[in-house]
Structures are given as C-alpha cells and as structure tokens.
Design a protein around this motif. Structure first.
Motif, PDB file in Angstrom:
ATOM      1  N   MET A   1      10.561 -25.564  -5.860  1.00 53.00           N
ATOM      2  CA  MET A   1       9.411 -24.690  -5.771  1.00 53.00           C
ATOM      3  C   MET A   1       9.870 -23.280  -6.145  1.00 53.00           C
ATOM      4  SD  MET A   1       6.916 -24.272  -2.564  1.00 53.00           S
ATOM      5  CE  MET A   1       6.806 -22.680  -1.850  1.00 53.00           C
ATOM      6  N   LYS A   2       9.115 -22.616  -6.963  1.00 54.07           N
ATOM      7  CA  LYS A   2       9.433 -21.235  -7.349  1.00 54.07           C
ATOM      8  C   LYS A   2       8.318 -20.302  -6.884  1.00 54.07           C
ATOM      9  CE  LYS A   2      12.344 -21.797 -11.350  1.00 54.07           C
ATOM     10  NZ  LYS A   2      12.549 -21.502 -12.755  1.00 54.07           N
ATOM     11  N   LEU A   3       8.738 -19.140  -6.431  1.00 56.10           N
ATOM     12  CA  LEU A   3       7.803 -18.087  -6.043  1.00 56.10           C
ATOM     13  C   LEU A   3       8.123 -16.854  -6.867  1.00 56.10           C
ATOM     14  CD1 LEU A   3       8.013 -18.452  -2.176  1.00 56.10           C
ATOM     15  CD2 LEU A   3       6.178 -19.262  -3.647  1.00 56.10           C
ATOM     16  N   ASN A   4       7.112 -16.244  -7.443  1.00 59.73           N
ATOM     17  CA  ASN A   4       7.274 -15.020  -8.221  1.00 59.73           C
ATOM     18  C   ASN A   4       6.581 -13.877  -7.498  1.00 59.73           C
ATOM     19  OD1 ASN A   4       8.541 -16.400 -10.407  1.00 59.73           O
ATOM     20  ND2 ASN A   4       6.546 -17.115 -11.032  1.00 59.73           N
ATOM     21  N   PHE A   5       7.272 -12.757  -7.362  1.00 57.02           N
ATOM     22  CA  PHE A   5       6.719 -11.579  -6.709  1.00 57.02           C
ATOM     23  C   PHE A   5       6.806 -10.393  -7.654  1.00 57.02           C
ATOM     24  CE2 PHE A   5       8.437 -14.199  -3.306  1.00 57.02           C
ATOM     25  CZ  PHE A   5       7.391 -14.218  -2.414  1.00 57.02           C
ATOM     26  N   LEU A   6       5.766  -9.612  -7.685  1.00 60.37           N
ATOM     27  CA  LEU A   6       5.745  -8.377  -8.449  1.00 60.37           C
ATOM     28  C   LEU A   6       5.585  -7.234  -7.453  1.00 60.37           C
ATOM     29  CD1 LEU A   6       5.626  -6.871 -11.141  1.00 60.37           C
ATOM     30  CD2 LEU A   6       3.170  -7.258 -11.150  1.00 60.37           C
ATOM     31  N   SER A   7       6.496  -6.275  -7.492  1.00 61.37           N
ATOM     32  CA  SER A   7       6.445  -5.153  -6.561  1.00 61.37           C
ATOM     33  C   SER A   7       6.802  -3.874  -7.310  1.00 61.37           C
ATOM     34  CB  SER A   7       7.422  -5.385  -5.402  1.00 61.37           C
ATOM     35  OG  SER A   7       8.730  -5.045  -5.791  1.00 61.37           O
ATOM     36  N   PRO A   8       6.641  -2.728  -6.672  1.00 61.71           N
ATOM     37  CA  PRO A   8       7.043  -1.474  -7.308  1.00 61.71           C
ATOM     38  C   PRO A   8       8.545  -1.430  -7.620  1.00 61.71           C
ATOM     39  CG  PRO A   8       5.663  -1.040  -5.402  1.00 61.71           C
ATOM     40  CD  PRO A   8       5.977  -2.496  -5.391  1.00 61.71           C
ATOM     41  N   TYR A   9       9.339  -2.306  -6.994  1.00 63.17           N
ATOM     42  CA  TYR A   9      10.784  -2.334  -7.191  1.00 63.17           C
ATOM     43  C   TYR A   9      11.215  -3.300  -8.290  1.00 63.17           C
ATOM     44  CZ  TYR A   9      10.516   0.087  -2.780  1.00 63.17           C
ATOM     45  OH  TYR A   9      10.197   0.970  -1.796  1.00 63.17           O
ATOM     46  N   GLY A  10      10.298  -4.086  -8.812  1.00 64.96           N
ATOM     47  CA  GLY A  10      10.631  -5.018  -9.887  1.00 64.96           C
ATOM     48  C   GLY A  10       9.989  -6.370  -9.697  1.00 64.96           C
ATOM     49  N   ILE A  11      10.422  -7.324 -10.501  1.00 64.03           N
ATOM     50  CA  ILE A  11       9.937  -8.697 -10.430  1.00 64.03           C
ATOM     51  C   ILE A  11      11.001  -9.527  -9.723  1.00 64.03           C
ATOM     52  CG2 ILE A  11       9.270 -10.727 -11.761  1.00 64.03           C
ATOM     53  CD1 ILE A  11       8.446  -8.784 -14.006  1.00 64.03           C
TER      54      ILE A  11
END
Length: 51
Positions: free
Chosen positions: A1-11
């Motif tokens: 399972m993969k989770l992708n997060f986008l934040s002000p600090y990067g991907i």
C-alpha cells in the motif's frame, strides 16, 4: 500500500509492507536501522533531510 502526501515541506511517499521488523533512528540522522525478527539489520539511508 502506498500513501502520497503533499505538504508545504514537499512530497512524501510512504510504502507499507508486511515486514515483521522495526526501524530506529534519530530525527537528524543520515541513516536509520531496520531490525528484522530473524536478527538481521539493514541500514536505511534518507533521500532528503529537512532544511
């Protein structure tokens, strides 16, 4: 399972696997250690560090 997060600090991409182990390391370390149930150790190198 993969989770992708986008934040002000990067991907951030997290991949979960069914390993029976744990990972230990400090927040500012260049690498962490994975400890497997059978006693093996693997050094995990961080691709990027916080600025």
């Amino acid at each position: 399972m993969k989770l992708n997060f986008l934040s002000p600090y990067g991907i951030f991409v997290l991949e979960m696997k069914a390993y029976n182990s744990y990972v230990k390391g400090c927040e500012d370390a260049k690498s962490w250690i994975q400890f497997l149930k059978n006693g093996q150790r693997h050094e995990l190198y961080l691709l990027a560090q916080r600025a």
